[in-house]
Design an enzyme around this catalytic site. Structure first.
Site: not given
Length: 888
Positions: A381, A512, A525
């Site tokens: 990621h 979140y 993001t």
């Protein structure tokens, strides 16, 4: 055949030093703005932009993929006072009045003292950088020391191939590999159309980091390395490693789907010759699940002798385009499939691990295919977000369908602007230095590796056993229904998470959700803080004894507020990334001055607070970066007083300890999407909102995950009932509803044509019952005439003689109506082995019951005041149907 030398992937760190001359103008003097980027996008013809271009498209323009990069605006640094105001707004509904007062005072002090100075330092730091947060963001991931499995890597579970003949392991895997290679080719030739939102092009930088990339641990944190000329894939089967070339030097495919199928079949047969108990002893992929420092030391053992067998094998794995994992198991339930894609299964037989957890390599992009053809993706990621991998997954899935269509009609469109020459018609000499026959990597299992492998496997098994998963494939409505009722689908589902959690625990927790900022150059993001004063008002109204109109009105206000915050974050105006960058600037100043490590109070946000998928998996915050760049448990030190007031305040920890970590990422090509929980007492929730359904995968460290999923399902049914009650009878709430069904739902007169038995979609019959107003108000609610094909369980739930046992109900709050009783409802290396192919290539009765929340203590939390004991507060009732309940 000539052996090819593999080298370790080159570091991409230099790419972070890309110089931008300013926020408004790039190095070539071209204006940087959203308008300039959009104008650049529109300068291409519709044919050049069309993703479903014919493979003979004469309008194809190589270079379109990154054509607009230089015109994208720079990520803006928000105003300091505005960020602080938004920070306080995000914390207010999560704190008690005293806590909030203390936080407000800390923010005021920060604005008067350290804040402006840190803001100026951040602006100076950002001058000449591609993106002010990018290096800090990479560091937060790369300095993460815990295992990446279940902590960082998210997963996608693909829908099954629509052609049944391809839903077996070899055919499905070969099909996915060929489509993935076509995607690689399109990226390398820069023919992949850019992502857009309403005509606005997005940053495509992450696609350059998707293939041939590996996370490489070192003593001082990890690095991201890449081999941009990679042309081979690595296949894992029974924990054993195989590789073969799939592209030539021009990135054209050198193998057809049939050729790949043959290679995969040979690999499966060869791997099966080694007993699975013996294969596990050499499954070095398990080492990629270790603590990063431990894994770094083990890699040093592998590279101890440069040019050795182990060193070459490791370089082959690191430099592969991607990893293909062929599992021997056939998971059946949604939860088992999700677990298999996220962390693999753990199964010990006679003291030996035989689960699929040994058949992974978590430092790279992985395509996973089970024996029954179920397929998914697990990805590293650090360099890519869920939105990027979603494009890859959906294009790969679409291409598999279109290629099948072209076998029927040669004129069917292609997803790609151009196609590789047919490998079967090419001169083999034109392939260059390639090796298309599978090679098995054979590691030298020195004692150090054998011991480390055994310990790594037991720790991995422990880690898997500490987590549980539950899924919800809610078929009763989706995006169409939500939008028809005037709600943002994402906001609608976010309120469901809050309402369900409050119904179970009686308190609001930090939530979140990531918002994409790829409108900006190298954007990633921003954090959406879903809990607002409006959402708290809705949740308390929903659970109170209030009329339906009041509940729906507060829901509408909460959703509007959530949409407002999301839009603000998409414009990179959220407070989280900005304040985190200020924190990193302060930390850099401490390090530069040679001061000791600051106390843990200020380091609880040294890495993202939740997965960035949409995406996806995020690091936990139980360690801090030390002065040498590595991670260690933060000791208390003597410099705590120097910490800026905002970071020393308890609110900073509060907002960066995520209990519900959520991400909305998916489309019809996916069945599920998810990741592990980001805190020990939290949930990881990945969800996909489709036109007519909602898919949710929840994970936790055994926090009654299935019960939370049940609570969500019950909420979805109840809120639709409330909405339908407020909507005039006879109108369709679902855009997909049939006009004929709509007409049938209107009041009927007693006439001859109404007689007879109704034939349901599953072929069963039903005797019409006398219609009542109460029944028509609930028309279309979940459970009514649900066809078995929509049931997520492998075995259909019978519409009759089905017993559902609900959870134990909570004690009745004082002075509230009593709960109703429960009812029952009816290699190129010194040593390798070459593998030679053996052949060429109902509308039923229902009952009402209270929400299944179980036993709890009232009042649940002093921070969220409940109605006065004398007020008529009780949980609303829900209409429950036998066909609505399933166990994942």
């Amino acid at each position: 055949m000539t052996a090819r030398t593999f080298t370790q992937p080159r570091s991409l760190d230099a790419s972070l030093a890309t110089v931008m001359s300013g926020a408004e103008v790039n190095g070539n003097g071209v204006a940087r703005s959203m308008t300039a980027a959009k104008d650049s996008q529109q300068s291409y013809s519709a044919e050049a932009q069309n993703p479903l271009a014919s493979h003979t498209n004469p309008e194809s323009k190589p270079g379109i993929t990154f054509a607009h990069q230089d015109k994208l605006p720079q990520l803006p640094i928000p105003d300091l006072e505005q960020s602080c105001k938004k920070y306080l707004k995000a914390l207010k509904p999560l704190q008690s009045p005293k806590e909030y007062h203390d936080t407000a005072m800390s923010v005021q002090e920060f604005l008067k003292t350290d804040g402006p100075a840190l803001q100026d330092k951040l602006k100076k730091y950002a001058n000449g950088k591609a993106n002010y947060i990018e290096q800090f963001w990479y560091d937060s991931y790369l300095n993460f020391d815990n295992p990446v499995v279940l902590n960082l890597n998210p997963f996608f579970l693909l829908e099954d191939d629509p052609t049944p003949a391809r839903n077996n392991q070899v055919n499905r895997a070969a099909s996915l590999v060929v489509s993935a290679l076509s995607f690689v080719r399109a990226v390398r030739r820069e023919e992949l159309p850019p992502d857009t939102v309403r005509g606005q092009p997005l940053c495509m930088y992450q696609y350059s980091r998707l293939f041939g990339t590996a996370r490489i641990p070192t003593e001082n944190g990890c690095q991201i390395g890449q081999d941009p000329s990679s042309k081979h894939i690595v296949v894992l089967c029974h924990g054993q490693f195989y590789w073969f070339d799939v592209l030539d030097d021009n990135s054209d495919l050198i193998m057809s789907e049939k050729d790949v199928s043959l290679n995969l079949q040979v690999i499966i047969e060869d791997a099966a010759e080694v007993p699975i108990q013996d294969a596990a002893k050499g499954a070095l992929g398990v080492l990629s699940t270790e603590n990063r420092k431990v894994w770094s030391g083990l890699r040093d053992v592998l590279h101890r002798e440069e040019g050795s067998n182990n060193s070459d094998c490791l370089n082959i794995v690191d430099s592969a385009l991607f990893i293909l994992c062929l599992d021997y198991t056939e998971p059946t339930t949604g939860a088992e499939l999700c677990m298999n894609m996220l962390c693999g299964s753990s199964k010990v037989e006679r003291g030996v691990q035989v689960g699929t957890c040994t058949n992974r390599w978590y430092d790279k992009l992985q395509i996973i295919v089970c024996k029954n053809g179920s397929a998914g993706i697990n990805f590293e990621h650090t360099g890519v977000d869920g939105h990027t991998v979603l494009r890859f997954a959906s294009d790969v899935y679409t291409d598999t369908i279109l290629r099948f269509a072209r076998t029927i009609n040669g004129g069917a469109p292609s997803l790609w602007a151009s196609a590789s020459p047919d490998p079967a018609k090419r001169d083999p000499d034109s392939f260059g230095d390639v090796q298309t026959t599978p090679h098995k990597l054979e590691w030298d299992m020195v004692p150090e590796l054998s011991t480390a492998l055994r310990f790594a496997e037991t720790r991995l098994a422990d880690l898997i056993q500490q987590n549980e998963f539950a899924t919800l494939e809610f078929p009763h409505y989706g995006k169409n229904f939500m939008t028809s009722m005037g709600f943002s689908p994402d906001a609608f589902v976010q309120m469901a998470f809050q309402a369900a959690y409050y119904g179970l625990y009686g308190r609001m927790e930090c939530i979140y959700e990531p918002a994409m900022t790829k409108f900006f150059y190298h954007g990633r993001t921003e954090a959406v803080r879903s809990v607002t004063e409006e959402s708290v008002d809705f949740v308390k109204t929903f659970w109170g004894e209030n009329p339906a109109a009041a509940k729906v009105e507060t829901l509408r206000k909460a959703c509007m507020k959530h949409s407002e915050i999301t839009k603000d974050c998409a414009k990179a105006q959220g407070p989280d990334r900005h304040l985190y960058a200020l924190y990193c600037i302060w930390q850099r100043a401490i390090d530069e001055e040679g001061m000791e490590m600051a106390s843990s109070d200020g380091y609880e946000s040294t890495r993202p607070s939740s997965p960035e998928v949409s995406v996806v998996g995020s690091p936990n915050r139980n360690s801090v970066i030390s002065e040498n760049g590595s991670l260690s448990v933060s000791p208390h030190s003597q410099v705590q007083h120097s910490m800026p007031a905002l970071f020393a305040d308890s609110g900073w920890d509060k907002l960066n300890t995520t209990v519900l970590s959520t991400s909305n990422c998916g489309n019809p090509s996916l069945r599920q999407f998810g990741f592990g929980p980001t805190s020990g007492d939290g949930f990881g929730i990945g969800y996909i909102i489709k036109d007519g359904s909602i898919s949710i995968c929840a994970s936790s460290k055994h926090r009654q995950t299935s019960r939370f999923i049940d609570a969500l399902e019950s909420y979805f049914l109840e809120i639709r009932k409330l909405l339908r009650q407020l909507k005039r009878r006879g109108t369709s709430a679902d855009k997909t509803a049939s006009r004929a069904r709509e007409a049938e739902a209107r009041p009927k007169t007693d006439r001859l044509k109404s007689r007879g038995r109704i034939i349901l979609s599953d072929g069963k019959t039903q005797t019409p019952a006398t219609e009542s107003i109460a029944e028509s108000d609930d028309d279309g609610l979940g459970g009514c005439r649900t066809p078995p094909s929509l049931n997520p369980d492998p075995e259909p739930i019978a519409q009759t003689q089905t017993q559902v046992t609900l959870h134990t109900l909570p004690p009745t709050p004082p002075h509230s109506p009593p709960f109703k009783p429960l009812t029952t409802v009816h290699l190129s290396s010194p040593r390798r082995r070459v593998l030679t192919p053996r052949s060429p290539v109902p509308q039923s009765s229902h009952s009402t019951s209270s929400f299944p929340v179980g036993t709890q203590t009232w009042p649940p939390s002093p921070s969220i005041p409940l109605p006065h004991p004398s007020s008529p507060f009780h949980l609303p009732t829900f209409v429950l149907y036998a066909a609505d309940f399933f166990v994942s």
